[in-house]
Scaffold this active site. Structure first.
Site, PDB file in Angstrom:
ATOM      1  N   GLU A   1       9.522   7.743 -29.134  1.00 40.26           N
ATOM      2  CA  GLU A   1       9.680   8.617 -28.209  1.00 40.26           C
ATOM      3  C   GLU A   1      11.092   9.078 -28.248  1.00 40.26           C
ATOM      4  O   GLU A   1      11.608  10.264 -28.083  1.00 40.26           O
ATOM      5  CB  GLU A   1       9.428   8.006 -26.614  1.00 40.26           C
ATOM      6  CG  GLU A   1       8.048   7.965 -26.138  1.00 40.26           C
ATOM      7  CD  GLU A   1       7.305   9.302 -26.067  1.00 40.26           C
ATOM      8  OE1 GLU A   1       8.093  10.156 -25.388  1.00 40.26           O
ATOM      9  OE2 GLU A   1       6.232   9.289 -26.008  1.00 40.26           O
TER      10      GLU A   1
ATOM     11  N   SER B   1     -28.725 -25.451  15.641  1.00 36.76           N
ATOM     12  CA  SER B   1     -28.284 -26.869  15.770  1.00 36.76           C
ATOM     13  C   SER B   1     -27.026 -27.264  15.214  1.00 36.76           C
ATOM     14  O   SER B   1     -26.590 -28.427  15.193  1.00 36.76           O
ATOM     15  CB  SER B   1     -29.633 -27.676  14.944  1.00 36.76           C
ATOM     16  OG  SER B   1     -30.520 -27.501  15.598  1.00 36.76           O
TER      17      SER B   1
END
Length: 810
Positions: free
Chosen positions: A105, A483
């Site tokens: 770059e 239960s």
């Protein structure tokens, strides 16, 4: 005779030299052009400088960082926000990554003052002469453009870009500028900055990137859409090789390293891959943060630390999936998910057409979406959304066999163009992985586990699939526990003189208003001990125990475990778990039994901090386990736990201890009437601590899971699957020592004050049908039955089922 060469003639010759006027004109013209250029430059600066924005966004950089959610051990669960970004200071970005970016770059980044004049001239010339558009922007110019300008190329934007770059270079240091660039630049797939891109594309942090991976990322800023490795690996690889060549040219790597990087096969992370599934917890965190801090939280970089443990969460998610899929494999074929038109089998466009047909169907990492290309009763050729083709034969077609019959109904038929789900299972003994037809489950499931001492939630799975059903069944669902509620009734009974050895008559019961509850197996055992009754989950015993205790006292006692009175019925159906609870509330209640008697407040969100690490919220520490804060007496917990230990040893959950091979397990199955809800709630306990886990399975719209299904057959296997992993490496806890106030008499535990007699010795023994309270048998009153006993999981449990006797607890 030649005239003499004199000064006069020489001067005259000079004044009349043919090139001198032209040179003078050129010089004057050049000076004029230079002055005009300077004047133009001054005019441009004077014109555009006042239009430039403030540099505050770069001088006081506040990156838009997403809301992130993590486990307690630092594994990311989710990100929320339009931009994926992880800010990393420049001194924490590996030199390799920096060198890769600079090589391609801006190789002269540390030499120029923000403008590469040669590159700028080339770009402007191309713009004004109509040539190919040039870039040549320095990193500083890219920072200026990224923060302040549009991406559209115009002379005006370029001028402003130059002016901003010069000012940025004057105000910031080179490392600061590079830090801005590497954290702000867009790199595709909603990722901003190289740290986020490293995670998006490779699933790893910057410091673990290879040269090949770093070069791949460094090639993205030029055009992250065109050279994206996920959408076009070929173009991305071409760009990567340009970066590698530039890295060699700048001395960042050697030619040998370049060759190695070019040969490396990259392992990309696809968007569907997710390291950890905790979507329901992530949504809980998101909602809490937005409620507290508003929608700005999506861009402020807030970090939420949850109490989850990544290994526990992954084990819970896998256990739920396996359990639900195992149940669904027993269900009838429901037909294809859809039917799509396909071109002729010989068409060159068939593969593309099949892929296009599947694009609106959501794929899944386990249940892969596929379209049938060919189908017969013995074979299916299908294409996955990925383009891969799979041939299925024999047992792989078992689930869909009804749809392959020649006379299958239109709703069930599996024909060319049918959309199915396929699942791949690992091959055994060196065999290849096997594909089979499956169905997307209709049933839902939930699992939550928490630390019994602190209440910190270690795993939470709110449903089978968050994308299809975001409803959190752990926290939001209110279902009858069946239960699984009985232990709290038995705990209350202990305080009323009913001990484990108390005999209770297991015979038919009819209330004053005609209610006739049944045991789930339809049998009656006559007088049995309280211990035997819980191990076998006897409903009629529980009803008579509740009569002995009293409904009001039982409801009040249940409050000690966190149950709210308004969610529990004020009648005898309380004994059968006809109230309502959530898996999280039930886990909180069982935690009291697991930790020795102290109530806990479940915690999922541990801490919220801002992007700088400052803590904005922190969950309070767990209350100390002192006697002042005790919810249930120690001796009550000890005796109740001894009952629950028998449930997992020789009762309806006997397979728990048998399969896990440890005796420090406690719990209770739960199955509501017609098997609408299946539960298992239990824990591993030792030394006042422990791990509690609750599993629920059922439908969103209540309906039977099947006449043969039960909590012991559906929820318990999921619990065992999870616990096998959660308790891996955890030593088996020794049997707890009896606390003060409880003694051993006649091979069972009893409160000390009744060691020599005085406890309730029997309930309902004088009559097979004792006087009953009205049961208000409407709605919920008749909708619950006890847990169906699981098939005996050991010789011991089989012997108990046959003899009706139970050995003393350990």
């Amino acid at each position: 005779m030649t005239a003499p060469f004199t000064a006069e003639t020489t001067a005259g010759s000079a004044d009349h030299h043919p090139h001198r006027p032209l040179l003078r004109k050129l010089l004057i013209g050049g000076l004029g052009a230079l002055m005009a250029a300077v004047a133009l430059l001054v005019a441009l600066v004077a014109w555009y400088a006042p239009q430039l924005p403030s540099l505050e966004p770069v001088t006081t950089y506040q990156p838009r960082q997403p809301l992130q959610v993590f486990t307690a051990d630092g594994v990311e669960i989710a990100q929320f926000g339009t931009e994926r970004r992880r800010f990393v200071a420049i001194d924490e970005i590996p030199p390799l990554m920096q060198q890769a970016v600079l090589a391609v770059e801006d190789a002269r980044f540390y030499e120029h003052s923000g403008i590469d004049l040669k590159g700028l001239a080339r770009a402007l010339l191309a713009q004004f002469t109509g040539g190919m558009r040039q870039g040549a922007s320095t990193i500083t110019q890219q920072v200026a453009r990224t923060f302040f300008l549009s991406q559209r190329f115009t002379p005006e934007r370029k001028i402003k870009e130059v002016l901003l770059a010069l000012e940025i270079e004057r105000r910031l240091s080179k490392p600061q500028i590079l830090e801005l660039y590497m954290n702000q630049i867009y790199l595709g797939q909603r990722s901003y900055g190289f740290a986020a891109a490293a995670d998006t594309y490779f699933g790893k942090p910057l410091d673990l990137l290879t040269i090949a991976e770093a070069a791949m990322l460094a090639g993205l800023p030029q055009n992250p859409h065109y050279a994206n490795p996920i959408t076009n690996l070929e173009r991305a690889t071409q760009r990567q090789r340009i970066v590698l060549a530039r890295m060699v040219a700048t001395g960042a790597i050697t030619p040998e390293q370049q060759d190695g990087a070019r040969a490396e096969r990259l392992k990309l992370r696809t968007p569907s891959q997710q390291a950890l599934h905790a979507e329901h917890v992530a949504e809980m965190a998101r909602r809490l943060v937005v409620e507290r801090f508003g929608t700005e939280a999506y861009s402020q970089g807030l970090r939420v630390q949850t109490s989850l443990r990544s290994a526990d969460q992954q084990a819970a998610w896998a256990a739920v999936r396996r359990g639900v899929l195992a149940y669904d494999a027993r269900q009838p074929w429901r037909g294809p998910e859809g039917n799509e038109a396909l071109p002729d089998a010989r068409s060159p466009d068939l593969e593309a057409a099949a892929a296009q047909a599947l694009k609106d169907y959501r794929d899944d990492e386990d249940l892969r979406v596929a379209i049938v290309l060919q189908a017969s009763p013995r074979e299916i050729l299908a294409q996955l959304a990925s383009g891969e083709r799979v041939t299925l034969r024999g047992d792989a077609l078992r689930v869909a066999q009804p749809g392959l019959a020649p006379r299958a109904s239109a709703a069930l038929a599996v024909r060319r163009g049918a959309v199915l789900r396929l699942m791949q299972t690992p091959g055994r003994d060196g065999q290849a992985d096997a594909w089979s037809v499956v169905q997307w489950p209709e049933v839902q499931a939930a699992l939550v586990s928490l630390d019994a001492a602190s209440g910190r939630v270690r795993a939470l799975v709110g449903g089978f699939d968050f994308a299809r059903q975001p409803f959190n069944h752990v926290t939001q669902a209110r279902r009858q526990p069946g239960s699984a509620f009985k232990p709290f009734l038995y705990s209350a009974a202990l305080e009323h003189g009913v001990m484990p050895a108390t005999l209770v008559n297991d015979v038919p019961y009819t209330s004053a208003d005609g209610w006739q509850p049944q045991n789930s197996d339809g049998s009656f055992d006559g007088p049995i001990t309280l211990r035997q009754a819980l191990a076998r989950s006897k409903n009629l015993v529980s009803i008579r125990v509740l009569q002995q205790v009293g409904v009001a006292d039982a409801r009040a006692w249940a409050e000690r475990f966190g149950f709210t009175p308004d969610s529990q019925p004020a009648n005898l159906t309380l004994a059968l778990g006809a109230g309502s609870t959530s898996p999280l509330q039930l886990a909180r209640a069982y935690a009291v039994l697991a930790n020795g008697g102290w109530a806990v407040a479940p915690v999922v969100i541990e801490r919220i901090s801002d992007a700088k690490g400052s803590v904005l919220f922190e969950a309070p520490a767990a209350r100390p386990a002192d006697e002042a804060g005790r919810a249930v007496p120690a001796r009550n917990v000890f005796v109740t736990d001894s009952l629950l230990n028998d449930v997992t040893r020789i009762g309806t959950a006997a397979r728990a201890q048998a399969q896990l091979g440890r005796g420090d397990l406690y719990g209770k199955t739960g199955t509501t009437n017609e098997a609408v809800d299946a539960w298992f709630a239990g824990f591993q306990a030792g030394a006042g601590r422990g791990l509690v886990a609750v599993v629920w399975i059922g439908h969103d719209e209540p309906q039977s899971l099947g006449s043969r299904e039960s909590g012991g057959g559906l929820a318990l296997p999921v619990w065992i699957d999870y616990m096998a992993r959660a308790l891996d490496g955890v030593p088996v806890a020794p049997p707890p020592e009896p606390p003060e106030g409880v003694v051993r008499r006649d091979d069972d535990w009893v409160y000390a004050e009744w060691a020599d007699g005085g406890m309730v010795s029997g309930i309902g023994l004088d009559s097979p049908a004792p006087p009953a309270e009205a049961a208000s048998a409407t709605g919920a009153a008749s909708s619950v039955a006890g847990s169906a006993p699981a098939r005996p999981a050991s010789a011991a449990s089989a012997a108990i089922a046959a003899s009706g006797t139970i050995a003393a607890p350990r």
